[in-house]
Motif scaffolding. Structure first.
Motif, PDB file in Angstrom:
ATOM      1  N   GLN A 160      29.858  29.041  36.816  1.00 31.91           N
ATOM      2  CA  GLN A 160      31.031  28.174  36.666  1.00 31.91           C
ATOM      3  C   GLN A 160      32.133  28.970  35.965  1.00 31.91           C
ATOM      4  OE1 GLN A 160      29.647  25.162  33.921  1.00 31.91           O
ATOM      5  NE2 GLN A 160      29.813  26.611  32.247  1.00 31.91           N
ATOM      6  N   LEU A 161      33.336  28.566  36.162  1.00 31.09           N
ATOM      7  CA  LEU A 161      34.437  29.254  35.490  1.00 31.09           C
ATOM      8  C   LEU A 161      34.585  28.667  34.091  1.00 31.09           C
ATOM      9  CD1 LEU A 161      36.980  29.571  38.402  1.00 31.09           C
ATOM     10  CD2 LEU A 161      35.342  31.222  37.535  1.00 31.09           C
ATOM     11  N   GLY A 165      33.507  25.669  49.091  1.00 27.56           N
ATOM     12  CA  GLY A 165      34.065  26.528  50.128  1.00 27.56           C
ATOM     13  C   GLY A 165      34.958  27.642  49.587  1.00 27.56           C
ATOM     14  N   LYS A 166      35.375  27.544  48.344  1.00 26.52           N
ATOM     15  CA  LYS A 166      36.284  28.551  47.806  1.00 26.52           C
ATOM     16  C   LYS A 166      35.667  29.351  46.657  1.00 26.52           C
ATOM     17  CE  LYS A 166      39.554  27.359  50.518  1.00 26.52           C
ATOM     18  NZ  LYS A 166      39.673  28.190  51.713  1.00 26.52           N
ATOM     19  N   THR A 189      31.393  35.060  38.991  1.00 27.90           N
ATOM     20  CA  THR A 189      31.786  33.879  39.761  1.00 27.90           C
ATOM     21  C   THR A 189      33.303  33.900  39.916  1.00 27.90           C
ATOM     22  OG1 THR A 189      29.904  32.555  39.082  1.00 27.90           O
ATOM     23  CG2 THR A 189      31.865  31.336  39.701  1.00 27.90           C
ATOM     24  N   PHE A 190      33.790  33.671  41.104  1.00 33.89           N
ATOM     25  CA  PHE A 190      35.247  33.652  41.272  1.00 33.89           C
ATOM     26  C   PHE A 190      35.691  32.564  42.238  1.00 33.89           C
ATOM     27  CE2 PHE A 190      35.217  35.713  45.419  1.00 33.89           C
ATOM     28  CZ  PHE A 190      34.155  36.591  45.367  1.00 33.89           C
ATOM     29  N   ASP A 191      36.944  32.176  42.032  1.00 30.97           N
ATOM     30  CA  ASP A 191      37.568  31.189  42.886  1.00 30.97           C
ATOM     31  C   ASP A 191      38.449  31.977  43.852  1.00 30.97           C
ATOM     32  OD1 ASP A 191      39.222  29.380  44.008  1.00 30.97           O
ATOM     33  OD2 ASP A 191      39.849  28.403  42.159  1.00 30.97           O
ATOM     34  N   SER A 192      38.028  32.077  45.104  1.00 32.35           N
ATOM     35  CA  SER A 192      38.726  32.987  46.019  1.00 32.35           C
ATOM     36  C   SER A 192      40.170  32.549  46.267  1.00 32.35           C
ATOM     37  CB  SER A 192      37.970  33.099  47.342  1.00 32.35           C
ATOM     38  OG  SER A 192      37.919  31.858  47.976  1.00 32.35           O
ATOM     39  N   PRO A 233      42.295  35.351  33.640  1.00 32.05           N
ATOM     40  CA  PRO A 233      40.835  35.428  33.566  1.00 32.05           C
ATOM     41  C   PRO A 233      40.161  34.137  34.008  1.00 32.05           C
ATOM     42  CG  PRO A 233      41.760  35.243  31.363  1.00 32.05           C
ATOM     43  CD  PRO A 233      42.910  35.345  32.320  1.00 32.05           C
ATOM     44  N   LYS A 234      40.926  33.060  34.123  1.00 31.76           N
ATOM     45  CA  LYS A 234      40.319  31.773  34.502  1.00 31.76           C
ATOM     46  C   LYS A 234      39.819  31.778  35.957  1.00 31.76           C
ATOM     47  CE  LYS A 234      43.850  29.124  33.331  1.00 31.76           C
ATOM     48  NZ  LYS A 234      44.712  30.179  32.767  1.00 31.76           N
ATOM     49  N   SER A 235      40.316  32.752  36.720  1.00 34.11           N
ATOM     50  CA  SER A 235      39.948  32.746  38.128  1.00 34.11           C
ATOM     51  C   SER A 235      38.564  33.354  38.382  1.00 34.11           C
ATOM     52  CB  SER A 235      40.999  33.493  38.943  1.00 34.11           C
ATOM     53  OG  SER A 235      41.158  34.767  38.378  1.00 34.11           O
ATOM     54  N   TYR A 236      38.006  33.968  37.364  1.00 30.47           N
ATOM     55  CA  TYR A 236      36.646  34.505  37.536  1.00 30.47           C
ATOM     56  C   TYR A 236      35.969  34.642  36.186  1.00 30.47           C
ATOM     57  CZ  TYR A 236      38.128  39.090  35.778  1.00 30.47           C
ATOM     58  OH  TYR A 236      38.593  40.096  34.999  1.00 30.47           O
ATOM     59  N   CYS A 237      34.650  34.782  36.197  1.00 33.51           N
ATOM     60  CA  CYS A 237      33.943  35.138  34.967  1.00 33.51           C
ATOM     61  C   CYS A 237      32.880  36.174  35.308  1.00 33.51           C
ATOM     62  CB  CYS A 237      33.327  33.917  34.293  1.00 33.51           C
ATOM     63  SG  CYS A 237      31.997  33.166  35.214  1.00 33.51           S
TER      64      CYS A 237
END
Ligand SMILES: O=P(O)(O)O[C@@H]1[C@@H](OP(=O)(O)O)[C@H](OP(=O)(O)O)[C@H](O)[C@H](OP(=O)(O)O)[C@H]1OP(=O)(O)O
Ligand SMILES: Nc1ncnc2c1ncn2[C@@H]1O[C@H](COP(=O)(O)OP(=O)(O)OP(=O)(O)O)[C@@H](O)[C@H]1O
Length: 502
Positions: free
Chosen positions: A131-132, A143-144, A430-433, A456-460
């Motif tokens: 999770q982010l 899906g993203k 984990t990332f939000d594409s 940095p919120k877009s991935y961890c």
């Protein structure tokens, strides 16, 4: 609210929270390895959503946290996350959980034993890297979101003073040698790329992307790279679950873009890999020497006591050396103390290694390039008769072992054992594409690499699987594997006679 609860909760409260859930309905099977099965909680608005539940398959397992503590101190808490341990989970609960998800479990991970569903009662909760950070307890968009996981095995070449510089162990990384050994009868899954390449920053030929594309060829056959998509389990519920993808090249739209994103994230965190490589380099003397130390301690009059100071050893843990309850407490205290001492010593050694590394070259990358692995140039090593003098090496090893104090031998073994933990850990991202679309579009036209720093919120990114290994593996596994690897590698791959006869 959930965050506040989390900070103040005792282990018992976590246990209550887990037992309030329905093992059949509220959990989702995430994944598993040899030693642990991992679940995520499907409920939102519970502090459990911020963690994974990790159940050990070894029935009498006692987690030792000092590799976790060392990692936190050396790599930083942001890469390791919280752990809640020990949480005693009733056998019935974990049995139901595992049986509910039986169909999702890969066959090769299931035990032969009928009672395999009886897991260890001591479980742990670990920070959930799927999770982010800002999104704990907030449903993610299916899906993203993706979770990628990579095992950066053997990011170093041996530096043991007992090994000749021309020896294969100083020229070809253990990863490549192990590949040939493990997959010698199924050549299609051999990964012909060296993980050491992950440490190079500026050389265009050696980017993480190249390393990854080689690893991708082994997805599904080996466990060095795992890819999970966050999918919607039920369109009426805004919660996502994770689905491991084996054939994502064909399954995922835009997988090339996803590969690009993952590789860029790794590129941004190369220093993490350098730091991991130093932890792995705590293997300063190589298995042959460590095995000789271990055997020598066995022969000493108080050998069992010395061996009990190996802080990752179960065969000789202090508790098995004493009888009465009082003595048991004292022994446990002593054991904990020996773990603290081992941690401090390992930390100091890491600082020495880092200093050596940085002082020999101001640029970490150029220092590593002098140390590059020859695995891609196996051809140039082929049929070269390398006179490795095994007898001389063994004599030197014996002399050194006998001239050292037992406590020094304990230190050598302890540091080797730590290195084994970090040689087998995984880096999880984990990332939000969605967040990367703009970044990828503009990448060619301007220097936007800072995007990853500023958002940095877009991935961890974190490090998982820091379980210690039992020290008995020195004699029961690792020494034999190394001997077999050498024989196999030299005969089959290099095409010369076995050097062990020389
Ligand atoms: O022996 P290796 O190097 O193949 O490593 C084993 C790993 O194999 P890998 O090559 O990464 O696929 C193996 O990984 P997989 O089960 O293959 O995913 C385990 O991590 C094993 O450790 P443990 O038994 O769970 O404590 C690992 O065993 P250790 O050598 O760390 O004891
Ligand atoms: N903290 C975590 N956050 C998210 N996913 C996790 C976490 N810990 C474990 N996992 C997932 O569960 C899988 C199994 O966990 P883990 O690697 O700890 O098991 P293991 O049995 O110790 O593995 P191995 O066979 O390599 O020793 C991981 O590969 C990962 O996909």
């Amino acid at each position: 609210m959930a965050e506040l609860l989390k900070a103040s909760m005792a282990t018992e409260d976590w246990k209550k929270l887990i037992l309030k859930t329905d093992p059949k309905e509220d959990w989702h099977y995430l994944s598993e390895g040899n030693a642990n099965i991992v679940f995520t909680c499907r409920k939102s608005n519970t502090p459990l959503a911020g963690f994974v539940l990790r159940l050990s398959k070894q029935r009498d397992f006692k987690q030792q946290l000092w590799p976790h503590d060392l990692a936190t101190k050396w790599l930083g808490k942001e890469y390791i996350g919280d752990i809640v341990y020990p949480i005693s989970i009733p056998k019935e609960f974990s049995k139901t959980l595992v049986e509910t998800w039986d169909k999702s479990r890969p066959t090769h991970r299931k035990g032969q034993d009928e009672c395999e569903t009886e897991l260890c009662e001591e479980a742990c909760l670990m920070y959930n890297w799927c999770q982010l950070p800002m999104a704990a307890n907030v449903p993610t968009k299916p899906g993203k979101m993706f979770t990628w996981e990579i095992k950066p095995k053997n990011l170093f070449l041996s530096s043991s003073p007992f090994i000749d510089d021309s020896h294969i162990r100083k020229l070809v990384c253990e990863f490549s040698r192990l590949q040939w050994h493990k997959h010698k009868n199924k050549d299609e899954s051999i990964c012909k790329h060296c993980p050491l390449n992950l440490l190079f920053k500026h050389n265009q030929d050696k980017t993480p992307k190249l390393f990854l594309s080689e690893l991708l060829k082994c997805v599904g056959k080996q466990s060095y790279l795992k890819v999970f998509a966050h999918v919607s389990a039920d369109s009426s519920i805004p919660l996502t679950t994770l689905c491991e993808i084996k054939d994502f090249e064909h399954t995922l739209e835009n997988w090339n873009v996803l590969l690009e994103i993952f590789s860029d994230i790794l590129q941004q965190h190369l220093n993490l890999f350098v730091k991991l490589s130093l932890l792995q380099k705590l293997d300063c003397y190589d298995i042959e020497y460590v095995h000789a130390c271990y055997r020598h301690l066995h022969t000493l009059q108080h050998g069992a006591l010395y061996l009990s100071q190996i802080s990752l050893c179960s065969e000789y843990s202090s508790s098995s050396l004493v009888q009465s309850d009082n003595k048991q407490d004292d022994a446990n205290d002593e054991y904990k103390q020996s773990q603290t001492i081992a941690l401090e010593k390992a930390y100091k050694q890491l600082q020495v290694l880092e200093h050596k590394h940085l002082s020999s070259n101001s640029q970490i990358n150029s220092s590593l390039s002098n140390n590059a692995c020859h695995c891609s140039k196996v051809e140039s090593l082929r049929n070269k008769t390398v006179a490795w003098n095994t007898n001389v090496r063994h004599t030197l090893i014996q002399q050194s072992v006998q001239s050292n104090q037992p406590s020094e031998l304990v230190d050598v073994i302890n540091q080797y054992m730590v290195s084994r933990v970090f040689r087998d850990c995984s880096v999880i991202v984990t990332f939000d594409s969605n967040s990367f679309v703009f970044y990828l579009h503009s990448k060619c036209s301007s220097n936007t690499s800072s995007f990853l720093d500023t958002d940095p919120k877009s991935y961890c990114i974190g490090v998982i699987d820091l379980d210690p290994k039992p020290a008995q593996r020195i004699k029961d596994k690792w020494i034999d594997v190394e001997t077999e690897i050498l024989d196999h590698y030299v005969i089959k791959v290099l095409g010369s006679d076995s050097p062990s006869n020389k």
